[in-house]
Design an enzyme around this catalytic site. Structure first.
Site, PDB file in Angstrom:
ATOM      1  N   LYS A   1      38.866   2.062  -3.458  1.00 48.76           N
ATOM      2  CA  LYS A   1      39.389   0.705  -3.361  1.00 48.76           C
ATOM      3  C   LYS A   1      39.350  -0.011  -4.708  1.00 48.76           C
ATOM      4  O   LYS A   1      40.212  -0.855  -5.000  1.00 48.76           O
ATOM      5  CB  LYS A   1      38.621  -0.081  -2.295  1.00 48.76           C
TER       6      LYS A   1
ATOM      7  N   ASP B   1      52.622   6.214  10.391  1.00 53.23           N
ATOM      8  CA  ASP B   1      51.236   6.550  10.679  1.00 53.23           C
ATOM      9  C   ASP B   1      51.209   8.023  11.080  1.00 53.23           C
ATOM     10  O   ASP B   1      52.253   8.693  11.111  1.00 53.23           O
ATOM     11  CB  ASP B   1      50.707   5.668  11.821  1.00 53.23           C
TER      12      ASP B   1
ATOM     13  N   ASP C   1      52.408  11.386   6.797  1.00 52.96           N
ATOM     14  CA  ASP C   1      51.144  11.684   6.127  1.00 52.96           C
ATOM     15  C   ASP C   1      51.269  11.178   4.697  1.00 52.96           C
ATOM     16  O   ASP C   1      52.022  11.727   3.895  1.00 52.96           O
ATOM     17  CB  ASP C   1      50.893  13.194   6.148  1.00 52.96           C
ATOM     18  N   VAL C   2      50.539  10.120   4.355  1.00 56.65           N
ATOM     19  CA  VAL C   2      50.716   9.475   3.051  1.00 56.65           C
ATOM     20  C   VAL C   2      50.214  10.326   1.892  1.00 56.65           C
ATOM     21  O   VAL C   2      50.464   9.994   0.726  1.00 56.65           O
ATOM     22  CB  VAL C   2      50.036   8.090   3.003  1.00 56.65           C
TER      23      VAL C   2
ATOM     24  N   TYR D   1      34.134   5.251  -0.877  1.00 54.39           N
ATOM     25  CA  TYR D   1      35.114   4.264  -0.425  1.00 54.39           C
ATOM     26  C   TYR D   1      35.338   3.208  -1.504  1.00 54.39           C
ATOM     27  O   TYR D   1      36.477   2.847  -1.815  1.00 54.39           O
ATOM     28  CB  TYR D   1      34.621   3.627   0.874  1.00 54.39           C
TER      29      TYR D   1
ATOM     30  N   THR E   1      38.570  -3.996  12.887  1.00 51.92           N
ATOM     31  CA  THR E   1      39.549  -2.915  12.907  1.00 51.92           C
ATOM     32  C   THR E   1      38.839  -1.608  13.257  1.00 51.92           C
ATOM     33  O   THR E   1      37.620  -1.484  13.116  1.00 51.92           O
ATOM     34  CB  THR E   1      40.242  -2.742  11.544  1.00 51.92           C
TER      35      THR E   1
END
Length: 266
Positions: free
Chosen positions: A165, A42, A68-69, A161, A198
């Site tokens: 996705k 993370d 950092d992805v 978003y 979340t």
């Protein structure tokens, strides 16, 4: 953390991105409770270290790494570290993601690109850099890419978003076919959470309702929109992820697992 069903992923090494909180943390805890060695990553260092320490205190095996992805070099480093310390990789949960809401007319190109970089590019990079080590490990593997019900149906004020996705959904199916054709034993599936409690809801709510800086009332939202009438919690998603990562799902690839209390039925 071990329970009556402990050991469903015993001996496996798992990498969970975005593992410091929310669904990612739930997945890391569940996989560790069932016997996996978990590397959770993370950019929330304090929460990440706390999550790893909590797993260890409960008898599981976990470690935290800052990651950092969106950074390809970081991916190469994380996977190389897993190879050096553990010698193998069996499970990848591409969970890291953000949600930026609001009208598409007001979204900046910078926000569009940032959301795409984390939610979609990060998944691509995870798959690209993890599959070679999974193949080298020789036991197949399971990749779970976290999508959303927003990857199955449109949603006003969440167009950016939804685009990311939806991209994760079809990317997953394509990689599943590529791995199946290679006969490498690696299964690739996507998970599509609904209204889950979340922290991502804070940023989504703030963009849709300017000035808001708190969680929306998910109980009220769920009572109105979810057929089952209640919100989900991270463990609901983690249970599905655990099954996909276990040998019980050995014949499952390219699937979209929807965990939403019936939300997409409406």
């Amino acid at each position: 953390m071990a329970g009556e069903t402990a050991g469903r992923v015993a001996g496996k090494v798992a990498l969970v991105t975005g593992g410091a909180s929310g669904i990612g943390r739930g997945c890391a805890e569940k996989l560790a409770a069932e016997g996996a060695t978990v590397v959770l990553t993370d950019i929330q260092d304090e929460l990440g270290r706390e999550a790893a320490s909590g797993i260890a205190a409960a008898g599981g095996r976990a470690e935290y790494a800052r990651h950092d992805v969106t950074d390809e070099d970081a991916w190469a480093s994380v996977v190389a570290g897993i190879k050096a310390r553990h010698g193998r990789l069996d499970i990848l949960v591409n969970n890291a993601g953000i949600g930026i809401g609001g009208s598409i007319l007001d979204m900046s190109l910078a926000d569009w690109r940032r959301q795409t970089a984390i939610n979609l590019d990060g998944v691509f990079l995870g798959v690209k850099h993890s599959i070679p080590l999974m193949r080298e490990s020789g036991g197949g593997g399971s990749i779970v890419n976290m999508s959303s019900v927003a990857g199955l149906k449109g949603s006003a004020n969440l167009a950016g978003y939804c685009a990311t996705k939806g991209g994760v959904r079809l990317f997953t199916k394509s990689v599943a076919l590529e791995c199946a054709n290679a006969r490498d034993g690696i299964r690739v599936n996507s998970v599509h959470p609904g209204l889950i409690e979340t922290p991502i809801w804070i940023t989504v709510q703030a963009a849709i309702t300017p000035g808001a800086n708190a969680m929306p009332d998910l109980d009220a939202m769920s009572a109105m929109a979810v057929p089952m009438g209640v919100k989900g919690v991270p463990e609901d998603i983690a249970n599905g992820v655990l099954w996909l990562c276990s040998d019980e799902a050995r014949y499952v690839t390219g699937m979209e697992m929807v965990i939403d209390g019936g939300l997409t039925l409406r």
